[in-house]
Design a protein around this motif. Structure first.
Motif, PDB file in Angstrom:
ATOM      1  N   THR A  85      19.478  -7.706 -39.912  1.00 16.78           N
ATOM      2  CA  THR A  85      20.248  -8.919 -40.145  1.00 16.78           C
ATOM      3  C   THR A  85      20.869  -9.382 -38.831  1.00 16.78           C
ATOM      4  O   THR A  85      21.019  -8.591 -37.902  1.00 16.78           O
ATOM      5  CB  THR A  85      21.359  -8.661 -41.182  1.00 16.78           C
ATOM      6  OG1 THR A  85      22.199  -7.588 -40.729  1.00 16.78           O
ATOM      7  CG2 THR A  85      20.773  -8.285 -42.537  1.00 16.78           C
ATOM      8  N   ASN A  92      26.080  -0.834 -48.382  1.00 13.68           N
ATOM      9  CA  ASN A  92      26.864  -0.479 -49.560  1.00 13.68           C
ATOM     10  C   ASN A  92      27.515   0.893 -49.410  1.00 13.68           C
ATOM     11  O   ASN A  92      27.080   1.714 -48.601  1.00 13.68           O
ATOM     12  CB  ASN A  92      25.970  -0.521 -50.797  1.00 13.68           C
ATOM     13  CG  ASN A  92      25.518  -1.928 -51.126  1.00 13.68           C
ATOM     14  OD1 ASN A  92      26.275  -2.882 -50.964  1.00 13.68           O
ATOM     15  ND2 ASN A  92      24.280  -2.067 -51.583  1.00 13.68           N
ATOM     16  N   GLY A 111      21.678  -1.776 -49.116  1.00 15.66           N
ATOM     17  CA  GLY A 111      22.398  -3.001 -48.796  1.00 15.66           C
ATOM     18  C   GLY A 111      22.215  -3.497 -47.375  1.00 15.66           C
ATOM     19  O   GLY A 111      23.163  -4.012 -46.762  1.00 15.66           O
ATOM     20  N   ASN A 140      22.588 -11.450 -43.781  1.00 16.03           N
ATOM     21  CA  ASN A 140      23.852 -10.764 -43.958  1.00 16.03           C
ATOM     22  C   ASN A 140      24.461 -11.069 -45.330  1.00 16.03           C
ATOM     23  O   ASN A 140      24.308 -12.179 -45.864  1.00 16.03           O
ATOM     24  CB  ASN A 140      24.848 -11.162 -42.877  1.00 16.03           C
ATOM     25  CG  ASN A 140      24.600 -10.458 -41.561  1.00 16.03           C
ATOM     26  OD1 ASN A 140      24.230 -11.081 -40.569  1.00 16.03           O
ATOM     27  ND2 ASN A 140      24.791  -9.144 -41.547  1.00 16.03           N
ATOM     28  N   LYS A 141      25.138 -10.085 -45.885  1.00 12.84           N
ATOM     29  CA  LYS A 141      25.700 -10.197 -47.236  1.00 12.84           C
ATOM     30  C   LYS A 141      26.691 -11.342 -47.353  1.00 12.84           C
ATOM     31  O   LYS A 141      26.739 -12.041 -48.372  1.00 12.84           O
ATOM     32  CB  LYS A 141      26.374  -8.871 -47.609  1.00 12.84           C
ATOM     33  CG  LYS A 141      26.949  -8.833 -49.007  1.00 12.84           C
ATOM     34  CD  LYS A 141      27.544  -7.479 -49.313  1.00 12.84           C
ATOM     35  CE  LYS A 141      28.119  -7.417 -50.731  1.00 12.84           C
ATOM     36  NZ  LYS A 141      28.666  -6.070 -51.040  1.00 12.84           N
ATOM     37  N   ARG A 146      21.886 -18.390 -45.960  1.00 17.58           N
ATOM     38  CA  ARG A 146      20.952 -17.281 -45.798  1.00 17.58           C
ATOM     39  C   ARG A 146      19.685 -17.712 -45.072  1.00 17.58           C
ATOM     40  O   ARG A 146      19.139 -16.959 -44.271  1.00 17.58           O
ATOM     41  CB  ARG A 146      20.636 -16.679 -47.171  1.00 17.58           C
ATOM     42  CG  ARG A 146      21.830 -15.899 -47.694  1.00 17.58           C
ATOM     43  CD  ARG A 146      21.468 -14.978 -48.820  1.00 17.58           C
ATOM     44  NE  ARG A 146      22.563 -14.046 -49.029  1.00 17.58           N
ATOM     45  CZ  ARG A 146      23.108 -13.761 -50.198  1.00 17.58           C
ATOM     46  NH1 ARG A 146      22.647 -14.339 -51.292  1.00 17.58           N
ATOM     47  NH2 ARG A 146      24.097 -12.901 -50.306  1.00 17.58           N
ATOM     48  N   THR A 173      21.226  -6.993 -52.176  1.00 14.77           N
ATOM     49  CA  THR A 173      22.109  -8.012 -51.610  1.00 14.77           C
ATOM     50  C   THR A 173      22.286  -9.078 -52.677  1.00 14.77           C
ATOM     51  O   THR A 173      21.312  -9.760 -53.032  1.00 14.77           O
ATOM     52  CB  THR A 173      21.510  -8.629 -50.329  1.00 14.77           C
ATOM     53  OG1 THR A 173      21.398  -7.623 -49.326  1.00 14.77           O
ATOM     54  CG2 THR A 173      22.391  -9.751 -49.808  1.00 14.77           C
ATOM     55  N   LEU A 176      20.237 -12.603 -53.280  1.00 13.81           N
ATOM     56  CA  LEU A 176      19.120 -12.772 -52.346  1.00 13.81           C
ATOM     57  C   LEU A 176      17.845 -13.188 -53.070  1.00 13.81           C
ATOM     58  O   LEU A 176      17.096 -14.046 -52.598  1.00 13.81           O
ATOM     59  CB  LEU A 176      18.882 -11.473 -51.569  1.00 13.81           C
ATOM     60  CG  LEU A 176      17.884 -11.593 -50.415  1.00 13.81           C
ATOM     61  CD1 LEU A 176      18.504 -12.343 -49.251  1.00 13.81           C
ATOM     62  CD2 LEU A 176      17.416 -10.212 -49.945  1.00 13.81           C
TER      63      LEU A 176
END
Length: 349
Positions: A85, A92, A111, A140-141, A146, A173, A176
């Protein structure tokens, strides 16, 4: 311990994530001999990539491109690292990786833990030049856009990877997989197309196995419309088959390994039917033998990837799959992988 090398047996006695870290460090530091030359019958091309053999390593093992020197010595035709990312993220909370030994399976909810694009790019710049290396891109979360994260990854790693995989199918995620819907997909792929350099590295799209045939057909058409070079079918599943026996079967996350085999094959067949030869496909999910790799090729895959089976079989699996795949091709009268794809699915013997 029959059929498994001592190092693999020992790693399986450790916590899964600890074992994973030790594996990466060993592959990065231990000098390994060069693998034997590939059987010429295994040579193939996928989306513009020239491969010595069609067996690749799926993303997830080498998230930060740390172990490419060691991985390049195991005999893979291509190695995919990531997911990466733009910004580093911890992923996570632990524990987040679980073996299901009774089922020859793994559940993960990692994650997208990784060190970010800059560290990844620095390592790719020093990778073995003779190995076909792909970069699996994630978002990225906490990002607000995105699609922009995938574009950032593509631009930052341009010229450093031989191909790119746009991973919109990880279940770990939140939100996503919504990028697999048509409107979001058109936006994402349109922006990817604009960001690509003319004549640049191929771009593949990695999809989930939990899609309907109609959804897969829509993704195939969107992929073709935007000039994406192929599909990787498929990622881990959220499904929990009734056949699972392990005490860890209820853990949240994506399931991979042997129980994914039928679902991944069904997704591959749907993609092959929708694509009708217009789009290269790479199969992944539950592949643990040369016979299974051959079945995926006959079902329409130009190449295959493995990961979870290595946890149970060790690195010797790479050579066994290649040997058995070559035997399958010759047994059925083929001289190339392409001939086996064109021949169509296997029939019951």
């Amino acid at each position: 311990m029959s059929g498994v090398d001592p190092a693999t047996w020992l790693l399986r006695r450790l916590d899964p994530e600890t074992a994973h870290g030790l594996t990466i460090r060993a592959l990065a530091r231990v000098p390994l001999p060069a693998p034997p030359a590939d059987d010429p019958i295994l040579a193939t091309r996928v989306g513009g990539l020239k491969l010595g053999n069609p067996l690749g390593l799926a993303a997830g093992l080498d998230k930060n491109a740390e172990a490419l020197r060691g991985l390049s010595r195991l005999g893979f035709g291509f190695v995919e690292c990531g997911s990466v990312t733009p910004q580093p993220q911890a992923g996570n909370p632990k524990p987040r990786l679980f073996r299901l030994p009774e089922d020859r399976a793994v559940i993960n909810r990692m994650g997208f833990n990784n060190a970010g694009l800059d560290a990844f790019a620095d390592r790719l710049a020093q990778r073995p030049s003779a190995t076909v290396v792909g970069a699996n891109l994630g978002a990225n979360k906490d990002t607000e856009d995105r699609a922009a994260d995938y574009v950032t990854g593509l631009r930052r790693l341009a010229g450093l990877a031989d191909y790119f995989t746009v991973n919109i199918s990880s279940p770990n995620t939140p939100g996503l997989r919504a990028l697999q819907g048509r409107a979001a997909l058109d936006d994402l792929l349109g922006r990817i197309c604009e960001a690509r350099s003319p004549g640049g590295a191929p771009v593949f799209l990695k999809i989930a196995p939990d899609l309907t045939p109609g959804e897969i057909g829509m993704i195939v058409e969107a992929t073709l419309a935007h000039g994406i070079n192929g599909l990787i079918v498929s990622n881990t599943t959220l499904d929990r088959p009734d056949s699972l026996r392990s005490a860890r079967k209820t853990e949240a996350g994506g399931l991979s390994g042997a129980p994914l085999k039928a679902r991944a094959m069904a997704a591959l067949r749907a993609a092959a039917e929708a694509g009708a030869g217009r789009l290269p496909l790479i199969a992944v999910g539950g592949i643990d033998s040369g016979a299974e790799a051959y079945a995926r090729i006959r079902a329409g895959a130009a190449a295959v990837q493995i990961y979870s089976a290595l946890i149970y079989e060790g690195p010797g699996l790479v050579g066994r799959i290649k040997r058995d795949l070559a035997e399958c091709l010759r047994r059925d009268g083929f001289s190339t992988v392409d001939e086996a794809i064109v021949a169509g699915p296997l029939t019951e013997r």
